[in-house]
Design a protein around this motif. Structure first.
Motif, mmCIF file in Angstrom:
data_model
loop_
_atom_site.group_PDB
_atom_site.id
_atom_site.type_symbol
_atom_site.label_atom_id
_atom_site.label_comp_id
_atom_site.label_asym_id
_atom_site.label_seq_id
_atom_site.Cartn_x
_atom_site.Cartn_y
_atom_site.Cartn_z
ATOM 1 N N LEU A 138 1.136 -1.222 -0.247
ATOM 2 C CA LEU A 138 0.157 0.152 -0.411
ATOM 3 C C LEU A 138 0.808 0.814 -0.120
ATOM 4 O O LEU A 138 1.865 2.260 1.097
ATOM 5 N N GLU A 139 0.641 2.351 -0.808
ATOM 6 C CA GLU A 139 1.426 3.630 -0.925
ATOM 7 C C GLU A 139 -0.096 4.428 -1.324
ATOM 8 O O GLU A 139 -0.846 4.037 -2.576
ATOM 9 N N MET A 140 0.045 5.791 -0.400
ATOM 10 C CA MET A 140 -0.389 7.098 -0.388
ATOM 11 C C MET A 140 0.418 8.150 -0.693
ATOM 12 O O MET A 140 1.262 7.468 0.604
ATOM 13 N N LYS A 141 -0.461 8.568 -1.233
ATOM 14 C CA LYS A 141 0.790 10.096 -1.605
ATOM 15 C C LYS A 141 -0.105 10.889 -1.635
ATOM 16 O O LYS A 141 -1.207 10.806 -2.325
ATOM 17 N N SER A 142 0.411 12.282 -1.467
ATOM 18 C CA SER A 142 -0.299 13.869 -1.594
ATOM 19 C C SER A 142 0.762 15.345 -1.439
ATOM 20 O O SER A 142 1.171 15.258 -0.741
ATOM 21 N N MET A 143 -0.056 16.046 -2.564
ATOM 22 C CA MET A 143 0.560 16.606 -2.246
ATOM 23 C C MET A 143 1.201 17.758 -1.031
ATOM 24 O O MET A 143 2.028 18.109 -0.829
ATOM 25 N N ALA A 144 -0.153 18.357 -0.237
ATOM 26 C CA ALA A 144 -0.344 18.904 0.298
ATOM 27 C C ALA A 144 -0.466 17.722 1.520
ATOM 28 O O ALA A 144 -1.442 17.000 1.539
ATOM 29 N N PRO A 145 0.312 17.885 2.242
ATOM 30 C CA PRO A 145 0.575 17.038 3.678
ATOM 31 C C PRO A 145 -1.069 16.814 4.461
ATOM 32 O O PRO A 145 -1.845 17.964 4.752
ATOM 33 N N SER A 146 -1.598 15.671 4.818
ATOM 34 C CA SER A 146 -3.399 15.765 5.311
ATOM 35 C C SER A 146 -3.179 14.626 6.430
ATOM 36 O O SER A 146 -2.565 13.369 6.249
ATOM 37 N N GLN A 147 -4.696 14.543 7.101
ATOM 38 C CA GLN A 147 -4.482 13.542 7.417
ATOM 39 C C GLN A 147 -6.094 13.183 7.595
ATOM 40 O O GLN A 147 -7.184 13.487 7.512
ATOM 41 N N LEU A 148 -5.799 10.920 7.488
ATOM 42 C CA LEU A 148 -6.891 10.864 7.317
ATOM 43 C C LEU A 148 -7.770 10.630 8.513
ATOM 44 O O LEU A 148 -6.851 10.635 9.949
ATOM 45 N N TYR A 149 -9.310 10.892 8.293
ATOM 46 C CA TYR A 149 -10.117 10.384 9.313
ATOM 47 C C TYR A 149 -11.016 9.410 9.129
ATOM 48 O O TYR A 149 -11.702 9.540 8.116
ATOM 49 N N PHE A 150 -11.600 9.156 9.776
ATOM 50 C CA PHE A 150 -12.876 7.713 9.627
ATOM 51 C C PHE A 150 -14.040 8.263 10.678
ATOM 52 O O PHE A 150 -13.508 8.434 12.119
ATOM 53 N N GLN A 151 -14.631 8.287 10.075
ATOM 54 C CA GLN A 151 -16.283 8.759 10.649
ATOM 55 C C GLN A 151 -17.297 7.652 11.352
ATOM 56 O O GLN A 151 -16.860 6.491 11.068
ATOM 57 N N ASN A 152 -17.875 7.994 12.471
ATOM 58 C CA ASN A 152 -18.746 6.922 12.882
ATOM 59 C C ASN A 152 -18.362 6.326 13.446
ATOM 60 O O ASN A 152 -18.149 4.464 13.227
ATOM 61 N N GLY A 153 -16.802 5.696 14.230
ATOM 62 C CA GLY A 153 -16.657 4.768 14.828
ATOM 63 C C GLY A 153 -15.261 3.609 13.783
ATOM 64 O O GLY A 153 -15.227 2.890 13.926
ATOM 65 N N ALA A 154 -15.323 3.808 12.576
ATOM 66 C CA ALA A 154 -14.375 3.847 11.573
ATOM 67 C C ALA A 154 -13.316 3.045 11.671
ATOM 68 O O ALA A 154 -13.281 4.657 12.207
ATOM 69 N N SER A 155 -12.486 3.181 10.847
ATOM 70 C CA SER A 155 -11.529 1.982 11.498
ATOM 71 C C SER A 155 -10.908 1.878 9.835
ATOM 72 O O SER A 155 -11.561 0.856 9.475
ATOM 73 N N MET A 156 -9.325 1.973 9.512
ATOM 74 C CA MET A 156 -8.911 1.641 8.386
ATOM 75 C C MET A 156 -8.820 -0.148 8.350
ATOM 76 O O MET A 156 -8.427 -1.316 9.320
ATOM 77 N N PHE A 157 -9.435 -0.909 7.048
ATOM 78 C CA PHE A 157 -9.910 -1.803 7.219
ATOM 79 C C PHE A 157 -10.480 -2.446 8.347
ATOM 80 O O PHE A 157 -9.873 -3.812 8.866
ATOM 81 N N GLN A 158 -11.627 -1.839 9.091
ATOM 82 C CA GLN A 158 -12.152 -2.179 10.295
ATOM 83 C C GLN A 158 -11.198 -3.676 10.905
ATOM 84 O O GLN A 158 -11.423 -4.826 11.930
#
Length: 382
Positions: free
Chosen positions: A11-31
């Motif tokens: 898995l590789e993720m890129k962004s030109m502008a630094p940012s942070q992932l948020y998960f709503q409603n108690g969700a999480s990465m890959f559960q």
């Protein structure tokens, strides 16, 4: 990203502008399931640093996270949770904190082969004092002294000595590169070919190069693991004077190669023409001098070579010998005085000469060195 991915391996993720992932409603990465992820690259994208996917990795790369970087403690927890890590590349430039973080006990990454850290000296020190890497082959440390105290460098060097010894386990060559008044590169490679591809490099940023050089030479001299030979590379703009750097090499006798680009060479030739404070020649073991696009006085170059080859005043001395009728004993004394001359240069190469070359004097230079040891190419490009 909030659905299971049980077979995901890379898995590789890129962004030109630094940012942070948020998960709503108690969700999480890959559960919060653990995919077969072995390779993770996050460039400009931050995730929760306690995420389940930051476990069991073999390849990890983090960069361009700005204010979303993990803390030293979080970084150590990530690495500790990846005991099978093979390669790690952290370009975080973490900001030093006032209080030393709790590092926890040291831990070993037995399969780690390559480590590249671009951090503040404080953060690099924390990681180096905690991580053991008995299989490491390649080490790169970029140390950014934006706000960290300069005195941390000797501690970083001492903490990295074990990595240098592990990576090479034998003789090595050192290349010191100056490219800016506040930047220095200290790069080591193994001698011979039996450990080809292994490398150890420290680069300092935003710290005076003269100060950095002095600290590195002191620590290297105190280390039991010293280089077989040293190469210097000066790549400065014309307006900078290298005199303050040269005096730091008094007593350093393993420098065999010097390459210089974009500098005023008169201070170098002056330094090489006579004894230093250690009563020895400047660069007494020098074998090769490579010059590119530099200002210099041809007569000063000639004088330097005459001094190092024991040719200064030869014509006058011959005349005096004839007039005074000096005997063979005097000739022996003269020979004795020349036994301490440095060895002859194996190569002097001058390329892309600034202005018009003085062909007459350079012809005398070639006479001293020999045609096989002198090369002049006024139009050569690097």
């Amino acid at each position: 990203m909030n659905a299971p991915a049980p077979v995901l391996q890379s898995l590789e993720m890129k962004s030109m502008a630094p940012s942070q992932l948020y998960f709503q409603n108690g969700a999480s990465m890959f559960q919060n399931t653990n995919p077969r992820l072995r390779r993770l690259g996050l460039h400009g994208v931050a995730i929760p640093w306690d995420s389940y996917i930051l476990r069991g990795l073999q390849y990890l790369s983090l960069s361009t996270l700005d204010n979303f970087v993990p803390s030293c403690k979080e970084t150590l927890e990530i690495l500790r949770a990846c005991p099978g890590l093979v390669e790690v590349d952290l370009s975080l430039k973490l900001t030093a904190t006032v209080e030393t973080p709790k590092k926890g006990p040291p831990f070993t990454l037995p399969q780690l082969v390559s480590m590249s850290f671009s951090l503040s000296p404080f953060s690099a020190l924390v990681l180096l004092e905690t991580i053991r890497a008995p299989s490491v082959q390649s080490v790169k440390l970029d140390l950014h002294f934006n706000s960290d105290p300069s005195h941390l460098l000797p501690r970083v060097i001492k903490s990295s000595d074990a990595l240098l010894a592990t990576a090479f386990g034998g003789q090595y060559r050192l290349r010191i590169t100056f490219s800016h008044p506040r930047r220095l590169s200290w790069s080591c490679e193994p001698s011979g070919t039996h450990r080809h591809g292994r490398k150890f490099e420290i680069r300092t940023w935003d710290k005076p190069a003269v100060e950095t050089l002095e600290e590195l030479l002191i620590e290297n001299d105190a280390s039991p693991f010293t280089p077989e030979l040293i190469e210097l590379s000066f790549e400065f703009p014309y307006h900078l004077n290298i005199s303050t750097l040269l005096e730091k090499f008094d007593g350093v006798d393993r420098i065999t190669i010097i390459s210089v680009g974009g500098c005023d060479l008169d201070p170098l030739f002056t330094y090489m023409s006579s004894a230093t404070t250690y009563d020895d020649w400047g660069f007494p073991k020098l074998e090769r001098l490579i010059i590119y696009d530099c200002d210099y006085g041809a007569s000063l170059l000639l004088s330097m070579l005459e001094a190092r080859y024991g040719l200064e005043g030869d014509d006058e001395e011959d005349e005096e010998d004839e007039e005074d009728g000096e005997d063979g004993e005097d000739e022996e004394d003269e020979e004795d005085g020349r036994r301490d001359l440095p060895p002859p240069l194996k190569m002097l190469k001058i390329s892309h000469v600034s202005g018009e070359a003085d062909n007459y004097i350079l012809g005398l230079v070639e006479d001293i060195l020999g045609s096989g040891c002198f090369e002049l190419d006024e139009n050569a490009e690097r």
